[in-house]
Design an enzyme around this catalytic site. Structure first.
Site, mmCIF file in Angstrom:
data_model
loop_
_atom_site.group_PDB
_atom_site.id
_atom_site.type_symbol
_atom_site.label_atom_id
_atom_site.label_comp_id
_atom_site.label_asym_id
_atom_site.label_seq_id
_atom_site.Cartn_x
_atom_site.Cartn_y
_atom_site.Cartn_z
ATOM 1 N N HIS A 122 63.943 35.209 -79.776
ATOM 2 C CA HIS A 122 63.927 34.112 -78.795
ATOM 3 C C HIS A 122 63.759 34.728 -77.400
ATOM 4 O O HIS A 122 64.184 35.861 -77.160
ATOM 5 C CB HIS A 122 65.261 33.371 -78.898
ATOM 6 C CG HIS A 122 65.373 32.138 -78.059
ATOM 7 N ND1 HIS A 122 65.655 32.189 -76.709
ATOM 8 C CD2 HIS A 122 65.254 30.827 -78.380
ATOM 9 C CE1 HIS A 122 65.706 30.945 -76.253
ATOM 10 N NE2 HIS A 122 65.469 30.103 -77.235
ATOM 11 N N ASP A 199 71.704 38.883 -81.649
ATOM 12 C CA ASP A 199 71.637 37.520 -81.137
ATOM 13 C C ASP A 199 72.124 36.605 -82.269
ATOM 14 O O ASP A 199 71.393 36.355 -83.235
ATOM 15 C CB ASP A 199 70.183 37.209 -80.739
ATOM 16 C CG ASP A 199 69.993 35.753 -80.309
ATOM 17 O OD1 ASP A 199 70.915 34.935 -80.513
ATOM 18 O OD2 ASP A 199 68.910 35.442 -79.775
ATOM 19 N N GLN A 202 71.743 31.567 -83.682
ATOM 20 C CA GLN A 202 71.456 30.745 -84.875
ATOM 21 C C GLN A 202 72.294 31.205 -86.058
ATOM 22 O O GLN A 202 72.793 30.385 -86.830
ATOM 23 C CB GLN A 202 69.959 30.842 -85.245
ATOM 24 C CG GLN A 202 69.014 30.302 -84.194
ATOM 25 C CD GLN A 202 69.021 28.782 -84.098
ATOM 26 O OE1 GLN A 202 69.447 28.074 -85.003
ATOM 27 N NE2 GLN A 202 68.558 28.266 -82.973
ATOM 28 N N LYS A 225 75.093 24.884 -80.052
ATOM 29 C CA LYS A 225 74.492 24.886 -81.394
ATOM 30 C C LYS A 225 75.574 24.871 -82.465
ATOM 31 O O LYS A 225 75.316 24.575 -83.626
ATOM 32 C CB LYS A 225 73.611 26.127 -81.569
ATOM 33 C CG LYS A 225 72.405 26.147 -80.620
ATOM 34 C CD LYS A 225 71.531 27.323 -80.904
ATOM 35 C CE LYS A 225 70.684 27.744 -79.731
ATOM 36 N NZ LYS A 225 69.572 26.858 -79.432
ATOM 37 N N CYS A 364 60.379 28.839 -77.548
ATOM 38 C CA CYS A 364 60.815 30.021 -76.790
ATOM 39 C C CYS A 364 60.656 31.291 -77.614
ATOM 40 O O CYS A 364 61.560 32.139 -77.662
ATOM 41 C CB CYS A 364 62.270 29.882 -76.333
ATOM 42 S SG CYS A 364 62.508 28.568 -75.174
HETATM 43 N N1 PLP Z 1 68.665 32.927 -79.269
HETATM 44 C C1 PLP Z 1 68.259 32.097 -80.232
HETATM 45 C C2 PLP Z 1 67.885 32.649 -81.573
HETATM 46 C C3 PLP Z 1 68.166 30.723 -79.973
HETATM 47 O O1 PLP Z 1 67.762 29.899 -80.922
HETATM 48 C C4 PLP Z 1 68.537 30.243 -78.677
HETATM 49 C C5 PLP Z 1 68.413 28.807 -78.351
HETATM 50 O O2 PLP Z 1 67.509 28.135 -78.777
HETATM 51 C C6 PLP Z 1 68.982 31.162 -77.729
HETATM 52 C C7 PLP Z 1 69.031 32.488 -78.056
HETATM 53 C C8 PLP Z 1 69.406 30.720 -76.359
HETATM 54 O O3 PLP Z 1 70.572 30.005 -76.426
HETATM 55 P P1 PLP Z 1 71.132 29.264 -75.107
HETATM 56 O O4 PLP Z 1 70.004 28.461 -74.586
HETATM 57 O O5 PLP Z 1 72.231 28.438 -75.619
HETATM 58 O O6 PLP Z 1 71.555 30.307 -74.170
#
Ligand code: PLP
Length: 406
Positions: A122, A199, A202, A225, A364
C-alpha cells in the site's frame, strides 16, 4: 458457534437500505462498519467521561486517562505483543510507518542502503521509503509477486543483501488478499541482522496475530479497519528498536522536562506520543478489540475463509470476470475487472444501485497496478458480518454489469 446473523445485529448500519436495497457492504478493506458497543462507548466517552488525558488531577481527567491507557494493554493483548510498553498509540498505519521512517530509518540510512519491499505494498508502506530515496539516496528493492498473486517468502529473503537496512512488507495485500509468510521472512532477515516492519493494516483484521511468534520489529495497525473509530491505531515496536529511535513529533506528553536550553524526554512509549491524542477514538478502538476477542479472531478467520472459498468457487465459473490474484492463502478480498472495456468505476456505480458497496480505483497500490498492467480494478473485500447470500448478490450484480457494459 459463529452466528453471523447475531453479529450482523450488532452493526446498526447493516440494516439500512441503499438506493432502496438492503446494504451489501463489501468495502471493508477501505474501512469497516462499527458495532453498537463501539458507538455507545464513543457516545459515553463524550457524554459522560470526557476530558484530556494525563497530567490532570480531577475526576474526569483520571477516568479518561485510565480508559485511554487501558487501551494500550488491550492492543498488546490483541496482538500478543508481550507488554503494553511496546505499543505506541497513534492515528493508524500511515502515521505508524511514517514514524518508523522519520524516527528510526532516517538517522541510520546512508546513500545506497536498501529497503526490501514487495510489489503489492500500500502507498502507506511505499511513500515514506520514497522520501528516504529522494532525500538520502536509499534504494527501494522490489520483490515481484507470482502470476497467481502469491508472494514467495524465499524471494523476499533472497532480495536481502549486504546493503539492506530494512524489510518493509505487508502481511496481507489490500488488493489481492494475498497472505505473506512474515514469520519466515523475519526469521531469515534477523539471521542477516536486518529488522522487519510488517504492515498489519489488513492482516490484523482477518487472522489472529501473535507478535511474539512472528517476532517482527515493527507492526502497524489501523483502528478503523478493525471495526473501531477512524483516527485510531497503534504500532508495536520491539524494545531494542524503540531504544534506537529518536522522537517523532515534539510537544506535550513526550517530554518530562523542558527548559530554555534543555529538554528531557519522557520514557517510551510516551516519548513517541506528542500532543493530545485521539482519546475517544482510542477508547472506541479498545472496545472494538474486546468485541473481536470475545468472538475470537480464529472464529472470524474461519467464517471469512468460508466466504472466500464460496466466492472463489463462484468467480471461477464466470469466464467474463478477470479476478486478479487467486493464491491459495488469501483473505476474502477479491479484485477484478470485466472482460472488455468496462471501467471499474462503472461497475461500482451499477452495483451501488443494487445496494452493493465495492471500491473501484488503484487502491493506493500504484506499483501493483503497474505490475498487473491495469489502471484500476473493482475490489470486493469481505468482513466478519458478510454472508454467503451476499456473495450471491454480488455475482448477480456482476452479471447485470456484464449485460449492461459487456
Ligand atoms: N496498509 C494497508 C495494507 C492498507 O490497506 C491501508 C489502508 O487502506 C493502509 C496501510 C493505510 O491505513 P490508514 O489509512 O488507516 O493509515
Amino acid at each position: 458457534m459463529y452466528n453471523v446473523q447475531e453479529i450482523r445485529a450488532d452493526f446498526p448500519i447493516l440494516s439500512r437500505k441503499i438506493n432502496g436495497k438492503p446494504l451489501v457492504y463489501l468495502d471493508n478493506g477501505a474501512s469497516a462498519q462499527k458495532p453498537q458497543v463501539v458507538i455507545d462507548a464513543v457516545n459515553r466517552a463524550y457524554a459522560e467521561e470526557y476530558s484530556n488525558v494525563h497530567r490532570g488531577l480531577h475526576t474526569l481527567s483520571n477516568i479518561s486517562t485510565e480508559k485511554y491507557e487501558g487501551v494500550r494493554s488491550t492492543i498488546a493483548r490483541f496482538l500478543n505483543a508481550g507488554s503494553e510498553d511496546h505499543i505506541v498509540m497513534n492515528s493508524g498505519t500511515t502515521e505508524g510507518i511514517n514514524m518508523v521512517a522519520y524516527s528510526w530509518a532516517m538517522p541510520r540510512f546512508e546513500k545506497g542502503d536498501e529497503i526490501v519491499l514487495s510489489a503489492m505494498e500500500h502507498h502507506a508502506n511505499i511513500v515514506p521509503w520514497h522520501f528516504l530515496r529522494e532525500r538520502q539516496g536509499a534504494v527501494l528493492k522490489w520483490v515481484d509477486i507470482a502470476d497467481d498473486g502469491s508472494l514467495d517468502a524465499q524471494s523476499v529473503i533472497d532480495a536481502i543483501g549486504p546493503k539492506t537496512k530494512l524489510v518493509a512488507i505487508t502481511q496481507t495485500s489490500n488488493v489481492l488478499g494475498t497472505v505473506v509468510d512474515v514469520k519466515a521472512i523475519c526469521r531469515a532477515a534477523h539471521e542477516k541482522g536486518v529488522p522487519v516492519l510488517v504492515d498489519g493494516s489488513q492482516g490484523s483484521v482477518h487472522m489472529p496475530v501473535d507478535l511474539q511468534d512472528i517476532d517482527c520489529d515493527f507492526y502497524a495497525i489501523t483502528g478503523h479497519k478493525l471495526y473501531g473509530p477512524s483516527g485510531s491505531g497503534a504500532i508495536y515496536i520491539k524494545p531494542e528498536r524503540m531504544a534506537e529511535m529518536r522522537p517523532f513529533l515534539g510537544g506535550g506528553d513526550m517530554i518530562k522536562e523542558v527548559h530554555r536550553d534543555q529538554i528531557i524526554y519522557n520514557d517510551p512509549p510516551m516519548k513517541f506520543e506528542a500532543g493530545t491524542p485521539g482519546i475517544v477514538q482510542q477508547i472506541g478502538l479498545g472496545v472494538a478489540l474486546e468485541y473481536l476477542m470475545d468472538i475470537g479472531m480464529d472464529q472470524i478467520a474461519a467464517h471469512e475463509a468460508s466466504l472466500r472459498d464460496y466466492a472463489r468457487q463462484k468467480f471461477e465459473g464466470l469466464n467474463w470476470l478477470q479476478v486478479q490474484g487467486m493464491s491459495e492463502d488469501k483473505a476474502a478480498i477479491f479484485s477484478f475487472t470485466l472482460a472488455g472495456a468496462a471501467h471499474p468505476h462503472d461497475i461500482s456505480t451499477i452495483l451501488d444501485k443494487k445496494g452493493i458497496a465495492v471500491r473501484a480505483g488503484h487502491h493506493c497500490a500504484g506499483p501493483l497496478m503497474d505490475h498487473l498492467g491495469v489502471t484500476a480494478t473493482c475490489r470486493a473485500s469481505f468482513g466478519m458480518y458478510n454472508t454467503l447470500e451476499e456473495v450471491d448478490k454480488l455475482v448477480d450484480g456482476l452479471e447485470l454489469c456484464r449485460d449492461l457494459l459487456g
